[in-house]
Design a protein around this motif. Structure first.
Motif, short mmCIF file in Angstrom:
data_model
loop_
_atom_site.label_atom_id
_atom_site.label_comp_id
_atom_site.label_asym_id
_atom_site.label_seq_id
_atom_site.Cartn_x
_atom_site.Cartn_y
_atom_site.Cartn_z
N VAL A 1 0.84 -1.21 0.00
CA VAL A 1 0.00 0.00 0.00
C VAL A 1 0.88 1.25 0.00
CG1 VAL A 1 -1.64 1.36 1.37
CG2 VAL A 1 -2.02 -1.09 1.03
N VAL A 2 1.92 1.26 0.81
CA VAL A 2 2.81 2.42 0.84
C VAL A 2 3.46 2.64 -0.52
CG1 VAL A 2 4.97 3.31 1.81
CG2 VAL A 2 3.24 2.33 3.33
N VAL A 3 3.93 1.57 -1.14
CA VAL A 3 4.55 1.70 -2.47
C VAL A 3 3.54 2.24 -3.48
CG1 VAL A 3 5.55 0.39 -4.39
CG2 VAL A 3 6.34 -0.03 -2.05
N LEU A 4 2.32 1.72 -3.45
CA LEU A 4 1.28 2.22 -4.36
C LEU A 4 0.99 3.70 -4.12
CD1 LEU A 4 -1.23 -0.76 -4.49
CD2 LEU A 4 0.16 0.12 -6.37
N MET A 5 1.00 4.11 -2.87
CA MET A 5 0.73 5.51 -2.55
C MET A 5 1.85 6.42 -3.05
SD MET A 5 -2.10 6.00 -0.95
CE MET A 5 -3.33 4.74 -0.84
N VAL A 6 3.06 5.93 -3.05
CA VAL A 6 4.18 6.75 -3.51
C VAL A 6 4.27 6.75 -5.03
CG1 VAL A 6 6.71 6.93 -3.51
CG2 VAL A 6 5.49 6.45 -1.38
N ILE A 7 4.19 5.58 -5.65
CA ILE A 7 4.37 5.47 -7.10
C ILE A 7 3.12 5.89 -7.87
CG2 ILE A 7 4.80 3.83 -8.98
CD1 ILE A 7 6.60 2.31 -7.08
N ARG A 8 1.96 5.57 -7.36
CA ARG A 8 0.66 5.89 -7.98
C ARG A 8 0.63 5.55 -9.47
NH1 ARG A 8 -0.42 11.89 -6.11
NH2 ARG A 8 1.40 12.12 -7.41
N PRO A 9 0.76 4.26 -9.80
CA PRO A 9 0.78 3.89 -11.23
C PRO A 9 -0.51 4.29 -11.94
CG PRO A 9 0.60 1.94 -9.83
CD PRO A 9 0.80 3.11 -8.92
N GLY A 10 -0.37 4.94 -13.07
CA GLY A 10 -1.52 5.38 -13.84
C GLY A 10 -2.18 6.63 -13.34
N SER A 11 -1.59 7.30 -12.36
CA SER A 11 -2.19 8.49 -11.77
C SER A 11 -2.28 9.63 -12.78
CB SER A 11 -1.37 8.95 -10.57
OG SER A 11 -1.85 10.19 -10.09
N THR A 12 -3.35 10.37 -12.68
CA THR A 12 -3.53 11.54 -13.54
C THR A 12 -3.12 12.83 -12.82
OG1 THR A 12 -5.82 11.78 -12.82
CG2 THR A 12 -5.41 10.48 -14.80
N THR A 13 -2.67 12.68 -11.56
CA THR A 13 -2.32 13.87 -10.78
C THR A 13 -0.84 14.19 -10.82
OG1 THR A 13 -2.06 12.58 -8.75
CG2 THR A 13 -4.24 13.53 -9.19
N GLY A 14 -0.06 13.44 -11.58
CA GLY A 14 1.39 13.68 -11.64
C GLY A 14 2.10 12.96 -10.52
N ALA A 15 3.44 13.00 -10.56
CA ALA A 15 4.23 12.26 -9.56
C ALA A 15 4.56 13.08 -8.35
CB ALA A 15 5.53 11.77 -10.19
#
Length: 163
Positions: free
Chosen positions: A149-163
């Motif tokens: 979960v922490v990794v997903l929150m940091v990497i946010r694959p496919g996010s439209t909000t930028g890195a």
């Protein structure tokens, strides 16, 4: 507002999930040591540390409910509630909570209960010791789910909000 909520979500995650993860990880080894001598044979220090770790797990698990609640509020403000990385994170968070509720806490409670047994209840003591076999694995799964979960929150694959 989004930055404030996100900061609060991260802070609460560290302060409330961290102690649960540590207590859950430490419990199996302490329980084996405390229950190794048989019914009524645990030292006061072993029994005390086992009860303390169980209490930490219970209290911080309850406080940890604030993490997904703040996370959902933050996601709404950031308008990312429907994104796949967040949905996967929420499912994994639910699985971590279920593993804690259904496996870890009952096994911990059985071990703590076995501390108070006398020699006439040796079968109950043996059952608690057997129940400890799966506890390291379930503790590991619980912690692994949170790590993902922490990794997903940091990497946010496919996010439209930028890195």
């Amino acid at each position: 507002m989004a930055k404030f909520l996100l900061s609060l979500h991260v802070l609460v995650s560290v302060l409330f999930i961290g102690p649960v993860a540590v207590a859950v990880s430490m419990f199996p080894a302490r329980a084996r040591a405390a229950l190794a001598g048989g019914p009524g044979q645990a030292s006061g220090a072993d029994a005390g540390s086992l009860r303390l770790l169980h209490r930490i797990t219970q209290v911080y698990a309850l406080l940890g409910l604030a993490v997904p609640l703040l996370g959902i509020g933050t996601a709404q403000v950031m308008d990312v509630l429907g994104q796949s990385w967040l949905i996967v994170s929420m499912v994994l968070t639910a699985l971590a909570a279920l593993s804690l509720l259904l496996f870890v806490l009952p096994a911990q409670q059985a071990a703590v209960d076995a501390l108070g047994l006398d020699e006439t209840r040796a079968d109950d003591h043996a059952g608690a010791v057997r129940g400890l076999r799966l506890l390291p694995m379930t503790a590991g799964v619980f912690n692994l789910l949170w790590a993902v979960v922490v990794v997903l929150m940091v990497i946010r694959p496919g996010s439209t909000t930028g890195a």
